[in-house]
Motif scaffolding. Structure first.
Motif, short mmCIF file in Angstrom:
data_model
loop_
_atom_site.label_atom_id
_atom_site.label_comp_id
_atom_site.label_asym_id
_atom_site.label_seq_id
_atom_site.Cartn_x
_atom_site.Cartn_y
_atom_site.Cartn_z
N SER A 169 0.95 -1.14 0.09
CA SER A 169 0.15 -0.05 0.07
C SER A 169 0.87 1.23 -0.08
O SER A 169 1.95 1.30 0.54
CB SER A 169 -1.01 0.09 1.37
OG SER A 169 -0.21 -0.08 2.39
N ARG A 170 0.38 2.26 -0.55
CA ARG A 170 0.97 3.32 -0.57
C ARG A 170 0.78 4.38 0.42
O ARG A 170 -0.26 4.52 1.05
CB ARG A 170 0.63 4.33 -1.81
CG ARG A 170 0.86 5.71 -1.84
CD ARG A 170 2.21 6.04 -2.41
NE ARG A 170 2.44 5.76 -3.84
CZ ARG A 170 3.56 5.92 -4.61
NH1 ARG A 170 4.53 6.09 -3.88
NH2 ARG A 170 3.51 5.70 -5.88
N TYR A 172 1.54 7.84 2.45
CA TYR A 172 1.77 9.44 2.23
C TYR A 172 2.28 10.09 3.56
O TYR A 172 1.48 10.12 4.54
CB TYR A 172 0.33 9.85 1.64
CG TYR A 172 0.01 9.43 0.48
CD1 TYR A 172 -0.82 8.44 0.49
CD2 TYR A 172 0.60 10.04 -0.63
CE1 TYR A 172 -1.55 7.90 -0.97
CE2 TYR A 172 -0.06 9.60 -1.98
CZ TYR A 172 -0.97 8.55 -1.97
OH TYR A 172 -1.26 8.05 -3.32
N ASN A 207 7.43 5.40 0.91
CA ASN A 207 6.58 5.44 -0.21
C ASN A 207 5.48 4.34 -0.05
O ASN A 207 4.58 4.49 -0.33
CB ASN A 207 7.42 5.27 -1.51
CG ASN A 207 7.72 6.93 -1.98
OD1 ASN A 207 7.61 7.60 -1.34
ND2 ASN A 207 8.82 6.68 -2.92
N TRP A 208 6.08 3.15 0.23
CA TRP A 208 5.21 1.88 0.32
C TRP A 208 5.46 1.01 1.78
O TRP A 208 6.46 1.03 2.21
CB TRP A 208 5.81 0.87 -0.89
CG TRP A 208 5.60 1.37 -2.13
CD1 TRP A 208 6.61 2.14 -3.00
CD2 TRP A 208 4.36 1.56 -2.98
NE1 TRP A 208 6.08 2.49 -4.17
CE2 TRP A 208 4.86 2.16 -4.01
CE3 TRP A 208 3.37 0.95 -2.71
CZ2 TRP A 208 3.84 2.46 -5.30
CZ3 TRP A 208 2.05 1.27 -3.49
CH2 TRP A 208 2.52 1.69 -4.78
N GLU A 429 1.45 4.91 -11.42
CA GLU A 429 1.70 4.82 -9.91
C GLU A 429 3.22 5.22 -9.76
O GLU A 429 4.12 4.31 -10.13
CB GLU A 429 1.37 3.51 -9.37
CG GLU A 429 1.36 3.53 -7.85
CD GLU A 429 0.47 4.16 -7.12
OE1 GLU A 429 0.57 5.29 -6.60
OE2 GLU A 429 -0.87 3.73 -7.23
N ASN A 431 7.12 5.23 -8.54
CA ASN A 431 7.88 4.28 -7.58
C ASN A 431 7.30 2.79 -7.59
O ASN A 431 7.71 1.99 -6.67
CB ASN A 431 7.80 4.83 -6.16
CG ASN A 431 8.70 6.36 -6.20
OD1 ASN A 431 7.85 7.34 -6.15
ND2 ASN A 431 10.02 6.52 -6.30
N LEU A 432 6.36 2.43 -8.42
CA LEU A 432 6.03 1.29 -8.77
C LEU A 432 6.28 0.45 -10.08
O LEU A 432 6.19 1.20 -11.04
CB LEU A 432 4.37 0.98 -8.51
CG LEU A 432 3.96 -0.33 -8.56
CD1 LEU A 432 4.44 -1.22 -7.46
CD2 LEU A 432 2.39 -0.32 -8.69
#
Length: 480
Positions: A169-170, A172, A207-208, A429, A431-432
């Motif tokens: 999951s992202r 923030y 990020n993740w 998306e 960085n993916l």
């Protein structure tokens, strides 16, 4: 490549494509990872829609599609200052789906085409005293090669087996909170903890968040939580077999994998005089099932939607001399069809331009032709082999938002993940990243280009980050 291996133009070999070789000579002192991949890829053609995949393949196997066996034009150096901290999480050992494939099959590609840089497949096979009689080899050989590759190349510290991902999951986070992030802080030190030297915790972006569990030898599950700046999806497409979505498909005598079929044969369920096996599909997996049944004297009803003359059939794209067993299946598909004489042949009958309407509880199958005519046949087992799809349940909306077609499931052919063609970063998306079948590259020889594109992108960003840190007066390295 993330471990610091870098490919350079070999001084002894010239690429047979003079234009490409001229471009490579311009920056001979630079590794391919540090060069302009768009410039090098320009004008090249191959059996992948991703230009970097075609580029890297032609550097490793020049003119392979024309039947030549030229040596690679690259040689490799281990430059540890290029190491980029990373961790590879997999449900099984290195080699992935190759460890679960049916042992009776031969690979579609040559063994050489599936080797990874730095360890020639033939040399490895010879060292194991394995006699490779054919250019095509058994999946077991490839699975063992990939597992050994990680050890031979010294990559073990980055690999974690028996790791099951439950969510990616992202996150923030405010800029001020970045210095609070730590990698694998929640993970058992005995399982997924990375070396402290690899982690500069003050500089990692959150990020993740990656959650999952690792299965131990005693069967227990140890949960983990990782934070990472970048995630690369390399899960392939074999997780969920394709389904017909017809009545009766959930009956226990309707299978969706070759392994289930092989198990039924080995248990003797299809011994003696039995009703035909219904095999649905017109790809190579279906052909393997036909061969398996044929070789075990099990009659076959072979159902597929396309015409036998359809140019997109895989059989029409394979050289006859290299793939005689598949040409045998294709010959039967053409000559022993129900449409020709409206009778079942004793060993094999094909039903081109037919679809399955339903499977009945009394083990009868209802087929319908293109003209609408229905036919009913008794069968012993049905085997539906119409491809498979990736299972991206761990992503938001199961990854539907990152394909070429929004709000549709990701599939290799119909709706691959949309990426930047030179960095393999998802366009929707940041960085993916994704590579392999998820972006349409089913063959090992082409998915290696994804590794090159991603490695170059991450290396470039790390270099920029390092320059920024130096400008700020810091002596610390960034961590992706």
């Amino acid at each position: 490549m993330l471990s610091g291996y870098r490919p350079y133009l070999s001084p002894e070999v010239a690429h047979p494509n003079p234009i490409l070789h001229s471009k490579l000579e311009e920056a001979r002192h630079l590794s391919i990872v540090d060069q302009d991949l768009e410039y090098l890829s320009e004008g090249l053609e191959g059996r992948s829609s991703n230009p970097v995949a075609v580029l890297f393949d032609t550097l490793l196997h020049p003119d392979a599609d024309f039947g030549y066996d030229y040596p690679p034009v690259l040689h490799w150096k281990l430059e540890q200052h290029h190491y980029i901290p990373h961790i590879v999480l997999g449900k099984g050992p290195p080699g992935g789906a190759w460890h679960t494939m049916e042992d009776s099959m031969l690979t579609i590609s040559f063994g050489d085409w599936m080797e990874l840089p730095g360890l020639k497949f033939k040399d490895w096979a010879a060292s194991k005293r394995r006699n490779i009689k054919s250019n095509r080899v058994m999946p077991e050989e490839i699975a063992c090669y990939y597992k050994q590759y990680v050890k031979v190349m010294g990559l073990q510290k980055n690999f974690r087996d028996n790791a099951y991902i439950t969510s990616v999951s992202r996150l923030y986070r405010e800029q001020d909170n970045e210095n609070e992030c730590q990698v694998s802080e929640d993970i058992s030190t005995q399982h997924l903890q990375m070396e402290k030297d690899d982690v500069q915790t003050s500089l990692i972006k959150r990020n993740w968040e990656i959650r999952g569990y690792q299965r131990t030898t005693d069967g227990s599950q140890v949960p983990f939580c990782l934070f990472a700046e970048n995630v690369a999806l390399a899960t392939g497409t074999v997780d969920s077999p394709g389904r017909l979505q017809v009545e009766g498909e959930e009956f226990p005598f309707v299978f969706h994998s070759m392994s289930d079929f092989g198990a039924a044969i080995s248990k003797g369920k299809l011994r003696g005089k039995v009703d035909p096996v219904v095999i649905v599909g017109a790809g190579l997996s279906a052909a393997d099932a036909v061969l398996c049944a044929y070789n075990n004297n099990i009659p076959v009803i072979h159902v597929f939607r396309r015409r036998v003359t359809d140019p997109s059939l895989i059989f029409k794209q394979l050289p006859k001399k290299l793939y005689p067993e598949y040409q045998k299946v294709y010959h039967m598909m053409c000559t022993q069809s129900y449409a020709v004489d409206s009778n079942l042949h004793s060993a094999y009958t094909s039903f081109p331009e037919h679809r399955v309407l339903s499977f009945k509880p009394d083990m009868k199958c209802v087929l319908q032709s293109a003209s609408g005519l229905k036919k009913i046949f008794k069968f012993s087992i049905a085997l539906v082999l119409i491809g498979s799809h990736p299972n991206l349940f761990f992503l938001k909306d199961q990854g539907q938002g990152i394909g070429h077609n929004l709000n549709e499931p990701i599939t290799c052919k119909g709706n691959p993940i949309e990426i930047n063609p030179y960095t393999y970063e998802c366009t929707k998306e940041a960085n993916l990243f994704a590579l392999g079948p998820l972006v349409g590259d089913n063959f090992v020889r082409f998915l290696k280009g994804g590794a090159l594109g991603i490695a170059r992108c991450l290396a470039t960003r790390q270099k920029k980050k390092h320059q920024l840190i130096v400008e700020r007066g810091s002596d610390e390295d960034g961590v992706p």
